[in-house]
Design a protein around this motif. Structure first.
Motif, PDB file in Angstrom:
ATOM      1  N   TRP A 182      48.474  35.806  47.622  1.00 52.99           N
ATOM      2  CA  TRP A 182      47.558  34.881  46.946  1.00 52.99           C
ATOM      3  C   TRP A 182      47.109  33.754  47.861  1.00 52.99           C
ATOM      4  O   TRP A 182      45.965  33.273  47.745  1.00 52.99           O
ATOM      5  N   GLY A 183      47.958  33.342  48.780  1.00 50.34           N
ATOM      6  CA  GLY A 183      47.544  32.315  49.718  1.00 50.34           C
ATOM      7  C   GLY A 183      46.385  32.771  50.597  1.00 50.34           C
ATOM      8  O   GLY A 183      45.462  32.004  50.880  1.00 50.34           O
ATOM      9  N   SER A 184      46.419  34.037  51.008  1.00 53.27           N
ATOM     10  CA  SER A 184      45.343  34.568  51.851  1.00 53.27           C
ATOM     11  C   SER A 184      44.090  34.866  51.027  1.00 53.27           C
ATOM     12  O   SER A 184      42.970  34.604  51.475  1.00 53.27           O
ATOM     13  N   ILE A 185      44.267  35.402  49.831  1.00 54.38           N
ATOM     14  CA  ILE A 185      43.106  35.684  48.972  1.00 54.38           C
ATOM     15  C   ILE A 185      42.345  34.400  48.649  1.00 54.38           C
ATOM     16  O   ILE A 185      41.120  34.323  48.793  1.00 54.38           O
ATOM     17  N   ARG A 186      43.091  33.395  48.226  1.00 54.67           N
ATOM     18  CA  ARG A 186      42.452  32.137  47.853  1.00 54.67           C
ATOM     19  C   ARG A 186      41.995  31.359  49.081  1.00 54.67           C
ATOM     20  O   ARG A 186      40.951  30.697  49.060  1.00 54.67           O
ATOM     21  N   GLY A 187      42.780  31.446  50.161  1.00 51.75           N
ATOM     22  CA  GLY A 187      42.426  30.724  51.374  1.00 51.75           C
ATOM     23  C   GLY A 187      41.153  31.223  52.028  1.00 51.75           C
ATOM     24  O   GLY A 187      40.409  30.443  52.626  1.00 51.75           O
ATOM     25  N   GLY A 189      38.838  33.031  50.221  1.00 53.39           N
ATOM     26  CA  GLY A 189      37.810  33.211  49.197  1.00 53.39           C
ATOM     27  C   GLY A 189      37.486  34.665  48.910  1.00 53.39           C
ATOM     28  O   GLY A 189      36.329  35.011  48.669  1.00 53.39           O
ATOM     29  N   VAL A 190      38.511  35.518  48.907  1.00 50.05           N
ATOM     30  CA  VAL A 190      38.314  36.946  48.669  1.00 50.05           C
ATOM     31  C   VAL A 190      38.217  37.207  47.163  1.00 50.05           C
ATOM     32  O   VAL A 190      39.050  36.720  46.391  1.00 50.05           O
ATOM     33  N   ARG A 191      37.229  37.954  46.758  1.00 48.50           N
ATOM     34  CA  ARG A 191      37.101  38.310  45.347  1.00 48.50           C
ATOM     35  C   ARG A 191      38.213  39.265  44.937  1.00 48.50           C
ATOM     36  O   ARG A 191      38.632  40.118  45.718  1.00 48.50           O
ATOM     37  N   TYR A 192      38.671  39.127  43.694  1.00 45.66           N
ATOM     38  CA  TYR A 192      39.744  39.976  43.191  1.00 45.66           C
ATOM     39  C   TYR A 192      39.478  40.328  41.739  1.00 45.66           C
ATOM     40  O   TYR A 192      38.595  39.739  41.091  1.00 45.66           O
ATOM     41  N   CYS A 193      40.235  41.265  41.208  1.00 42.88           N
ATOM     42  CA  CYS A 193      40.048  41.725  39.839  1.00 42.88           C
ATOM     43  C   CYS A 193      40.292  40.577  38.852  1.00 42.88           C
ATOM     44  O   CYS A 193      41.281  39.844  38.965  1.00 42.88           O
ATOM     45  N   CYS A 194      39.417  40.456  37.879  1.00 37.17           N
ATOM     46  CA  CYS A 194      39.473  39.345  36.933  1.00 37.17           C
ATOM     47  C   CYS A 194      40.733  39.350  36.070  1.00 37.17           C
ATOM     48  O   CYS A 194      41.106  38.306  35.505  1.00 37.17           O
ATOM     49  N   LEU A 195      41.428  40.470  35.959  1.00 35.56           N
ATOM     50  CA  LEU A 195      42.644  40.520  35.150  1.00 35.56           C
ATOM     51  C   LEU A 195      43.711  39.557  35.667  1.00 35.56           C
ATOM     52  O   LEU A 195      44.548  39.076  34.900  1.00 35.56           O
ATOM     53  N   TYR A 196      43.676  39.276  36.968  1.00 39.73           N
ATOM     54  CA  TYR A 196      44.658  38.360  37.532  1.00 39.73           C
ATOM     55  C   TYR A 196      44.443  36.917  37.070  1.00 39.73           C
ATOM     56  O   TYR A 196      45.344  36.090  37.201  1.00 39.73           O
ATOM     57  N   ASP A 197      43.277  36.625  36.533  1.00 35.52           N
ATOM     58  CA  ASP A 197      43.028  35.298  35.959  1.00 35.52           C
ATOM     59  C   ASP A 197      43.404  35.248  34.484  1.00 35.52           C
ATOM     60  O   ASP A 197      43.260  34.205  33.847  1.00 35.52           O
ATOM     61  N   GLN A 198      43.880  36.366  33.949  1.00 38.55           N
ATOM     62  CA  GLN A 198      44.157  36.458  32.515  1.00 38.55           C
ATOM     63  C   GLN A 198      45.635  36.671  32.212  1.00 38.55           C
ATOM     64  O   GLN A 198      46.000  37.142  31.143  1.00 38.55           O
ATOM     65  N   GLY A 199      46.504  36.344  33.171  1.00 38.92           N
ATOM     66  CA  GLY A 199      47.927  36.423  32.921  1.00 38.92           C
ATOM     67  C   GLY A 199      48.610  37.664  33.444  1.00 38.92           C
ATOM     68  O   GLY A 199      49.825  37.828  33.258  1.00 38.92           O
ATOM     69  N   TYR A 200      47.887  38.543  34.121  1.00 41.09           N
ATOM     70  CA  TYR A 200      48.489  39.733  34.710  1.00 41.09           C
ATOM     71  C   TYR A 200      48.877  39.430  36.155  1.00 41.09           C
ATOM     72  O   TYR A 200      48.104  38.830  36.901  1.00 41.09           O
ATOM     73  N   THR A 201      50.067  39.858  36.547  1.00 37.90           N
ATOM     74  CA  THR A 201      50.506  39.651  37.932  1.00 37.90           C
ATOM     75  C   THR A 201      50.692  40.957  38.691  1.00 37.90           C
ATOM     76  O   THR A 201      50.725  40.967  39.916  1.00 37.90           O
ATOM     77  N   SER A 202      50.841  42.076  37.992  1.00 41.57           N
ATOM     78  CA  SER A 202      51.013  43.396  38.602  1.00 41.57           C
ATOM     79  C   SER A 202      50.316  44.406  37.709  1.00 41.57           C
ATOM     80  O   SER A 202      50.553  44.421  36.498  1.00 41.57           O
ATOM     81  N   LEU A 203      49.432  45.210  38.290  1.00 39.90           N
ATOM     82  CA  LEU A 203      48.575  46.082  37.494  1.00 39.90           C
ATOM     83  C   LEU A 203      48.963  47.548  37.631  1.00 39.90           C
ATOM     84  O   LEU A 203      49.216  48.034  38.728  1.00 39.90           O
ATOM     85  N   GLY A 204      49.014  48.238  36.512  1.00 43.83           N
ATOM     86  CA  GLY A 204      49.237  49.675  36.469  1.00 43.83           C
ATOM     87  C   GLY A 204      48.313  50.274  35.424  1.00 43.83           C
ATOM     88  O   GLY A 204      47.177  49.825  35.260  1.00 43.83           O
ATOM     89  N   ASP A 205      48.771  51.270  34.676  1.00 44.21           N
ATOM     90  CA  ASP A 205      47.925  51.835  33.635  1.00 44.21           C
ATOM     91  C   ASP A 205      47.980  50.956  32.389  1.00 44.21           C
ATOM     92  O   ASP A 205      48.815  50.056  32.251  1.00 44.21           O
ATOM     93  N   VAL A 206      47.063  51.215  31.474  1.00 43.97           N
ATOM     94  CA  VAL A 206      46.920  50.372  30.290  1.00 43.97           C
ATOM     95  C   VAL A 206      48.197  50.340  29.454  1.00 43.97           C
ATOM     96  O   VAL A 206      48.624  49.282  28.970  1.00 43.97           O
ATOM     97  N   TYR A 221      47.668  31.949  28.822  1.00 42.15           N
ATOM     98  CA  TYR A 221      48.186  32.587  30.032  1.00 42.15           C
ATOM     99  C   TYR A 221      47.520  31.993  31.268  1.00 42.15           C
ATOM    100  O   TYR A 221      46.293  31.870  31.333  1.00 42.15           O
ATOM    101  N   GLN A 222      48.344  31.640  32.229  1.00 40.64           N
ATOM    102  CA  GLN A 222      47.880  31.063  33.481  1.00 40.64           C
ATOM    103  C   GLN A 222      47.528  32.182  34.473  1.00 40.64           C
ATOM    104  O   GLN A 222      47.956  33.327  34.315  1.00 40.64           O
ATOM    105  N   PRO A 223      46.765  31.872  35.528  1.00 41.63           N
ATOM    106  CA  PRO A 223      46.414  32.894  36.525  1.00 41.63           C
ATOM    107  C   PRO A 223      47.618  33.363  37.328  1.00 41.63           C
ATOM    108  O   PRO A 223      48.616  32.649  37.457  1.00 41.63           O
ATOM    109  N   ALA A 224      47.510  34.552  37.873  1.00 45.44           N
ATOM    110  CA  ALA A 224      48.628  35.176  38.582  1.00 45.44           C
ATOM    111  C   ALA A 224      49.148  34.312  39.711  1.00 45.44           C
ATOM    112  O   ALA A 224      50.362  34.226  39.934  1.00 45.44           O
ATOM    113  N   TRP A 225      48.257  33.667  40.444  1.00 42.96           N
ATOM    114  CA  TRP A 225      48.680  32.927  41.623  1.00 42.96           C
ATOM    115  C   TRP A 225      49.557  31.720  41.291  1.00 42.96           C
ATOM    116  O   TRP A 225      50.203  31.157  42.180  1.00 42.96           O
TER     117      TRP A 225
END
Length: 275
Positions: A182-187, A189-206, A221-225
């Motif tokens: 997250w430090g590199s993504i945010r540092g 400015g890399v775009r990422y999947c919006c689910l990480y802003d909705q309380g998800y920290t690790s993504l798999g199937d539904v 729910y706070q963002p993953a970072w």
């Protein structure tokens, strides 16, 4: 198996310069990015751009890895006076995927100039189908970290098991942590999947992926970072869930059967000699 390409890509020259500038900063995350770039470069010099691919399913780890690979590829192409080509990428799909992930993956195809190959599981058959169609691929970049399930057994360059389709798995972010990702993504400015802003920290199937309860604050729910305890990264995943990067399952679990929140010691950046 579906091959997909796109347009409206990023300016790769500017991307590459920004990434290498970030890697040159005297910070912990700058050093981590520089180390990952050295692994990527070693793989490119060893196998060549036409013989590598990226395992990409929209997760945070492979997203930052995609960004770094594009930077290194541009540098390589400039050095050898080569034209830029789409980066072959494999997306092994779950039975039930989040539409937000699929949308992000499709957007990334155009932004990063990917030749995206979508294959259905099970994993072993999907990889074999990919290998049959792309036999020139010798190595696959994977966003595995040392604190992932299966990750502690790996090196920067680790072959798949003998009874699996043969690839060299290249793991440039193996010594990174959740905070490094997250430090590199945010540092940068890399775009990422919006689910990480909705309380998800690790993504798999539904069916096996829920919002992380550790991020629930005052009913929201706070963002993953913002997760404080990295060991709770997978708290939103069921015990039977597939790894965020499906290629992790190519190797068996460590003997303990548990993920470890610490990373391994020093590893060789150089790929093994040709057989």
């Amino acid at each position: 198996m579906v091959s997909q390409t796109g347009s409206s890509q990023l300016d790769l020259a500017l991307l590459s310069k920004a990434v290498y500038d970030f890697a040159g900063e005297p910070t912990d995350i700058g050093l981590k990015v520089a180390s990952a770039l050295r692994v990527i470069e070693a793989a490119l010099y060893r196998y060549g751009p036409s013989h590598v691919a990226l395992s990409f399913n929209g997760g945070k780890d492979c997203t930052i890895l995609m960004h770094l690979i594009r930077a290194a590829l541009h540098k390589y192409n400039v050095e050898y006076d080569l034209s830029s080509k789409p980066l072959v990428s494999i997306y092994v799909m779950y039975k039930k995927t989040f539409s937000e992930i699929d949308d992000f993956v499709d957007q990334s195809v155009g932004r990063y100039d990917l030749d995206l190959i979508k294959v259905n599981g099970p994993m072993k058959q999907g990889l074999q189908s990919f290998k049959d169609s792309y036999p020139e691929t010798k190595a696959i970049f994977v966003g595995t970290r040392g604190d992932d399930p299966h990750g502690k057994k790996l090196e920067y360059f680790s072959k798949t098991d003998a009874d699996w389709p043969e690839f060299m798995r290249v793991n440039p972010v193996l010594d990174w942590t959740f905070e490094d990702i997250w430090g590199s993504i945010r540092g940068m400015g890399v775009r990422y999947c919006c689910l990480y802003d909705q309380g998800y920290t690790s993504l798999g199937d539904v069916d096996s992926t829920k919002r992380n309860p550790a991020l629930l604050k005052d009913g929201c729910y706070q963002p993953a970072w913002s997760l404080v305890d990295r060991c709770l990264e997978r708290s939103g995943r069921s015990s039977t869930s597939t790894d965020e990067d499906p290629l992790l399952s190519v190797l068996p679990l460590p003997a303990s059967g548990n993920a470890n929140c610490s990373t391994n010691g020093s590893r060789s950046v150089e790929p093994p000699e040709k057989e």
